[in-house]
Design a protein around this motif. Structure first.
Motif, PDB file in Angstrom:
ATOM      1  N   SER A  22      -8.338 -14.091 -26.308  1.00 35.53           N
ATOM      2  CA  SER A  22      -7.954 -13.851 -24.927  1.00 35.53           C
ATOM      3  C   SER A  22      -8.928 -14.536 -23.994  1.00 35.53           C
ATOM      4  O   SER A  22     -10.133 -14.564 -24.231  1.00 35.53           O
ATOM      5  N   ASN A  23      -8.402 -15.099 -22.923  1.00 31.25           N
ATOM      6  CA  ASN A  23      -9.243 -15.692 -21.895  1.00 31.25           C
ATOM      7  C   ASN A  23      -9.481 -14.722 -20.748  1.00 31.25           C
ATOM      8  O   ASN A  23     -10.103 -15.076 -19.762  1.00 31.25           O
ATOM      9  N   ARG A  24      -8.958 -13.491 -20.878  1.00 30.52           N
ATOM     10  CA  ARG A  24      -9.114 -12.456 -19.853  1.00 30.52           C
ATOM     11  C   ARG A  24      -8.669 -12.987 -18.498  1.00 30.52           C
ATOM     12  O   ARG A  24      -9.345 -12.856 -17.482  1.00 30.52           O
ATOM     13  N   ARG A  25      -7.499 -13.598 -18.476  1.00 34.14           N
ATOM     14  CA  ARG A  25      -6.996 -14.242 -17.261  1.00 34.14           C
ATOM     15  C   ARG A  25      -6.617 -13.262 -16.167  1.00 34.14           C
ATOM     16  O   ARG A  25      -6.455 -13.670 -15.014  1.00 34.14           O
ATOM     17  N   LEU A  26      -6.467 -11.986 -16.511  1.00 34.63           N
ATOM     18  CA  LEU A  26      -6.083 -10.997 -15.508  1.00 34.63           C
ATOM     19  C   LEU A  26      -7.186  -9.970 -15.286  1.00 34.63           C
ATOM     20  O   LEU A  26      -6.928  -8.854 -14.830  1.00 34.63           O
ATOM     21  N   GLU A  27      -8.404 -10.333 -15.590  1.00 39.46           N
ATOM     22  CA  GLU A  27      -9.529  -9.416 -15.463  1.00 39.46           C
ATOM     23  C   GLU A  27      -9.600  -8.831 -14.055  1.00 39.46           C
ATOM     24  O   GLU A  27      -9.564  -9.556 -13.054  1.00 39.46           O
TER      25      GLU A  27
ATOM     26  N   GLU B  57      -5.230  -9.364 -21.560  1.00 37.93           N
ATOM     27  CA  GLU B  57      -5.826 -10.356 -20.659  1.00 37.93           C
ATOM     28  C   GLU B  57      -6.650  -9.716 -19.554  1.00 37.93           C
ATOM     29  O   GLU B  57      -7.034 -10.381 -18.595  1.00 37.93           O
TER      30      GLU B  57
ATOM     31  N   TYR C  45       4.347 -14.647 -22.405  1.00 38.14           N
ATOM     32  CA  TYR C  45       3.350 -15.662 -22.077  1.00 38.14           C
ATOM     33  C   TYR C  45       3.751 -16.462 -20.845  1.00 38.14           C
ATOM     34  O   TYR C  45       2.887 -16.869 -20.048  1.00 38.14           O
TER      35      TYR C  45
ATOM     36  N   TYR D 192       1.428 -16.545 -17.400  1.00 37.22           N
ATOM     37  CA  TYR D 192       1.036 -17.738 -16.643  1.00 37.22           C
ATOM     38  C   TYR D 192       1.360 -17.576 -15.165  1.00 37.22           C
ATOM     39  O   TYR D 192       0.514 -17.810 -14.285  1.00 37.22           O
TER      40      TYR D 192
ATOM     41  N   SER E 241      -0.914 -15.117 -13.371  1.00 41.26           N
ATOM     42  CA  SER E 241      -2.331 -15.443 -13.336  1.00 41.26           C
ATOM     43  C   SER E 241      -2.682 -16.415 -12.210  1.00 41.26           C
ATOM     44  O   SER E 241      -1.814 -17.052 -11.607  1.00 41.26           O
ATOM     45  N   SER E 242      -3.978 -16.555 -11.969  1.00 34.87           N
ATOM     46  CA  SER E 242      -4.445 -17.487 -10.942  1.00 34.87           C
ATOM     47  C   SER E 242      -4.257 -18.936 -11.362  1.00 34.87           C
ATOM     48  O   SER E 242      -4.376 -19.848 -10.527  1.00 34.87           O
ATOM     49  N   GLU E 243      -3.950 -19.173 -12.635  1.00 36.58           N
ATOM     50  CA  GLU E 243      -3.636 -20.534 -13.072  1.00 36.58           C
ATOM     51  C   GLU E 243      -2.393 -21.066 -12.361  1.00 36.58           C
ATOM     52  O   GLU E 243      -2.201 -22.267 -12.232  1.00 36.58           O
TER      53      GLU E 243
END
Length: 254
Positions: free
Chosen positions: A3-8, A37, A225, A229, A232-234
């Motif tokens: 996990s990249n913890r994209r929603l931390e 995430e 997924y 995306y 997320s901030s991406e």
């Protein structure tokens, strides 16, 4: 799972996050993935046991979660859902609506009751949820809304699905309208458009051999997924789009 913890640090509501049977639905997978995430997740489902089952998966993996029984077609219950989320976690950053009711019937056959039911679940419930969370998101400086539609909103998928297709097509357009209406508040609104899925309840039916250019049907995680995306901030510069997740099906028949 890596996990990249994209929603931390974010707070996510997932509507339709339970499962009526074994296996993974898009809502269940989306809720668990948001937690993996880093999000604090509110699991909302009309079935309290299904909501609690998904919440328990998140707890066992160390996530923070709140299970809220909610009939998303009832505006009072949806307002309560938003209020309980703010009470528990102080904010709302993400809303993912995964509700999907595959009402069958041709235009000349579908009953008025089934037509209304399709629009209540597939369209009005999403609108009601957006109305409940958008003021909270705006007050917090922004947020992300992801609605789950279907390729039946773009093309004829085989079965007689007039009400389902029409309600999901309307959902697509509501997403575009909301995206432009609330861009100034830094609220992004996007739509995931799945094709044939191995969820056991795909409204588009079973894919015929050779129907999917990538050679297989998708699953709940493919949709989850995509939603991740967009949440997320991406995807900070992405709003008002329909992200098609169908293995190329609509390239052939669109």
């Amino acid at each position: 799972m890596a996990s990249n913890r994209r929603l931390e640090g974010r707070v996510a509501i997932v509507v339709g996050a339970g499962s009526s049977g074994p296996g993974w639905t898009t809502g269940k997978a989306s809720a668990v993935l948001c937690a993996r995430e880093g999000a604090q997740v509110v699991v909302a489902d009309v079935d309290p046991r299904a909501a609690e089952e998904t919440a328990e998966i998140i707890r066992l993996e160390g996530g923070r979660v709140l299970a809220v029984p909610c009939d998303a077609t009832d505006a009072v219950q949806v307002e309560r859902l938003a209020a309980e989320t703010v009470s528990a976690f102080k904010r709302i950053d993400i809303l993912i609506d995964t509700l999907s009711l595959p009402v069958e019937g041709r235009v000349v056959d579908v009953s008025a009751e089934d037509w209304q039911k399709a629009f209540a679940v597939n369209l009005s419930a999403a609108v009601t949820a957006m109305k409940a969370v958008i003021p909270v998101m705006a007050a917090n400086g922004g947020g992300s809304i992801v609605n789950v539609s279907s390729i039946a909103s773009h093309v004829a998928t085989g079965p007689a699905l007039a009400a389902f297709a029409a309600s999901k097509a309307a959902l697509n357009q509501v997403g575009r309208a909301a995206a432009i209406e609330h861009a100034g508040s830094k609220i992004r609104v996007n739509t995931v458009v799945p094709g044939f899925l191995k969820t056991g309840s795909s409204p588009c039916g079973a894919a015929k051999p050779g129907a999917v250019p990538l050679g297989d049907v998708g699953d709940a995680w493919d949709v989850a997924y995509a939603a991740l995306y967009l949440a997320s901030s991406e995807a900070r510069f992405v709003t008002g789009i329909e992200l098609v997740v169908d293995g190329g099906v609509t390239l052939k028949c669109g």
